[in-house]
Design a protein around this motif. Structure first.
Motif, short mmCIF file in Angstrom:
data_model
loop_
_atom_site.label_atom_id
_atom_site.label_comp_id
_atom_site.label_asym_id
_atom_site.label_seq_id
_atom_site.Cartn_x
_atom_site.Cartn_y
_atom_site.Cartn_z
N UNK A 135 14.68 14.52 -8.99
CA UNK A 135 15.92 14.34 -9.57
C UNK A 135 16.89 14.70 -8.20
N UNK A 136 16.55 15.59 -7.68
CA UNK A 136 17.38 16.02 -6.59
C UNK A 136 17.21 15.09 -5.50
N UNK A 137 15.91 14.56 -5.26
CA UNK A 137 15.63 13.61 -3.96
C UNK A 137 16.67 12.52 -4.08
N UNK A 138 17.20 11.96 -5.38
CA UNK A 138 18.26 11.04 -5.36
C UNK A 138 19.38 11.16 -4.44
N UNK A 139 19.67 12.62 -4.21
CA UNK A 139 21.02 13.03 -3.54
C UNK A 139 20.45 12.67 -2.10
N UNK A 140 19.34 13.12 -1.83
CA UNK A 140 18.93 12.99 -0.47
C UNK A 140 18.87 11.48 0.00
N UNK A 141 18.21 10.68 -0.83
CA UNK A 141 18.17 9.15 -0.20
C UNK A 141 19.57 8.39 -0.42
N UNK A 142 20.40 8.88 -1.36
CA UNK A 142 21.67 8.46 -1.22
C UNK A 142 22.62 8.53 0.10
N UNK A 143 22.20 9.79 0.52
CA UNK A 143 22.84 10.23 1.90
C UNK A 143 22.22 9.63 3.07
N UNK A 144 21.02 8.90 2.89
CA UNK A 144 20.50 8.37 4.02
C UNK A 144 19.31 9.10 4.34
N UNK A 145 19.13 10.23 3.69
CA UNK A 145 17.85 10.93 4.25
C UNK A 145 16.62 10.67 3.58
N UNK A 146 15.38 11.22 4.15
CA UNK A 146 13.91 11.04 3.58
C UNK A 146 13.15 12.35 4.13
N UNK A 147 12.09 12.48 3.62
CA UNK A 147 11.11 13.21 4.06
C UNK A 147 10.24 12.95 4.98
N UNK A 148 9.98 11.66 5.06
CA UNK A 148 9.16 11.38 6.24
C UNK A 148 9.89 9.98 6.69
N UNK A 149 9.17 9.61 7.99
CA UNK A 149 9.51 8.35 8.57
C UNK A 149 8.34 7.71 9.00
#
Length: 438
Positions: A211-225
């Protein structure tokens, strides 16, 4: 899962996602298309199918009810064993070593972690009957020609529920799919809801990284590239730190029940929503049927998820059915799957489950207009899936660490560490254990 999910393909899936009936009436109808050939489920009889589940089934549970229906029709018996998902990771290898295996299991990861321990179900079931996303996210395959070690049982999406009565009392108009709120507008609406006195908390979110990770993806972030044929750890990117800091700030402000994410309470925020104490609840589509049955004190619905500074975000997931290669009754388990994935039987399962369908041309069609409108919104959520989420899933970073990431977020919300330090510490841990670059 090895390739980037096509958003166009994801949008195509919305034509066949299941819709949920409202008020628990069960008056919906099932639309079915050809899926598999004649079931051979009746070929074996008088035997016992041992099935491993991740949680104790509740009364009326769709899958356990369907298992019993199969047993009654075929003259077989079903024995259930319950092992929570986290325990499955440690207990399954021992079960395989001791040859003490179930015949069929519902799982999210075991078939990926131990593929050599499971049958290739592509040899028994026509996997072209499934929606591509279902196979990609649950079976972790790109092509129907690849070995398939788990077949989709459930397909769910993250979404936002809202208290309609509280919105009306606060003078708020719900956003639409074509005009979604930003996260800042969500936070502002949460403040308005709380200040109106209509709810105790403006919003709440499950204590789940999904659920939290949606906030991360919305802001252009991610855990890996992606980094050539490997991956790069970017957990502590500027975008991620900003998203976490904003989340910390609103928890400190009190528009969310901070104890949920600070580790001070084991309460389920879903109960807060059912009690009418929360205006907006970030959770998942699997709660729809529960709320339909349990919420009687106020009117509620599904609102489109917000967009962040870069995009929207939706996380897809679900469970799969797998058969251990050394299962004592693997032929019986195959026989059940052949029976289960026919349009008639899978359609009956959907009527009980009231979830999203992983089969092409099979969908639960609700008779209730409210449910139909809500599920149109849920279907539209699929198109919010981001490329960054697909890359993270492709990396399988959870093979190295999982709960440790959520613990890092919890430490930041609780004030034990800054957002930067919490994410950097986890990034260093993940890079060291995975061998990926920073």
């Amino acid at each position: 899962m090895k390739k980037v999910l096509s958003l166009a393909l994801a949008a195509a899936m919305t034509m066949s996602l299941a819709a949920c009936g409202g008020s628990g009436s069960g008056t919906g109808s099932t639309e079915s298309g050809a899926a598999t050939g004649e079931s051979t489920g009746a070929a074996l009889t008088g035997q016992t199918l041992k099935v491993m589940l991740s949680e104790e089934p509740t009364e009326g549970d769709a899958f356990s009810t369907t298992l019993q229906k199969w047993a009654d029709e075929t003259g077989n018996q079903v024995e259930l064993m319950v092992i929570p998902y986290d325990d499955q990771l440690t207990k399954f290898p021992l079960m395989a070593k001791n040859k003490d295996l179930p015949d069929l299991l519902s799982t999210t990861r075991l078939a990926y972690l131990y593929p050599e321990e499971f049958l290739d179900l592509n040899e028994y079931i026509d996997v072209n009957i499934f929606e591509p996303q279902a196979l990609q996210f649950i079976a972790l395959v790109d092509s129907t020609d690849e070995p398939v070690k788990a077949l989709p049982q459930q397909f769910t999406v993250t979404n936002v529920f809202y208290n309609k009565d509280a919105f009306e009392a606060a003078g708020l108009t719900v956003p639409t799919v074509d005009d979604r709120w930003t996260m800042e507008e969500v936070y502002d609406a949460a403040r308005t809801l709380q200040e109106s006195g209509a709810v105790k908390y403006g919003m709440a979110m499950d204590f789940s990284r999904a659920r939290y990770d949606n906030l991360m993806y919305m802001n252009g972030g991610s855990l890996t590239e992606r980094d050539g044929d490997s991956f790069k750890v970017v957990v502590d990117s500027e975008q991620n730190v900003q998203a976490l800091q904003s989340f910390i700030d609103v928890n400190e402000e009190g528009i969310l029940p901070k104890a949920i994410w600070a580790g001070g309470s084991s309460d389920n925020p879903g109960d807060y929503f059912k009690n009418g104490d929360v205006g907006m609840y970030f959770s998942g589509s699997w709660n729809y049927n529960t709320f339909t049955n349990d919420i009687t004190g106020f009117d509620w619905g599904v609102m489109p998820s917000p967009v962040g500074s870069v995009s929207g975000s939706c996380i897809l997931g679900g469970a799969g059915l797998a058969i251990p290669a050394n299962a004592p009754q693997k032929e019986l388990a195959v026989s059940f799957l052949e029976w289960f994935y026919t349009p008639e039987n899978f359609g009956s399962y959907l009527e009980l489950d009231k979830g999203l369908s992983s089969l092409k041309d099979v969908a639960y069609v609700p008779a209730d207009e409210k449910a139909a409108a809500d599920y149109e919104i849920l279907q539209a959520e699929v198109g919010q899936t981001t490329e960054a989420y697909v890359v993270d899933e492709d990396s399988q970073w959870r093979d190295y660490y999982d709960n440790e990431y959520r613990d890092a977020l919890k430490q930041a919300v609780n004030g034990d560490m800054s957002a930067q330090d919490a994410l950097t510490q986890f990034a260093d841990m993940l890079a060291e254990k995975s061998g990926w670059s920073r």
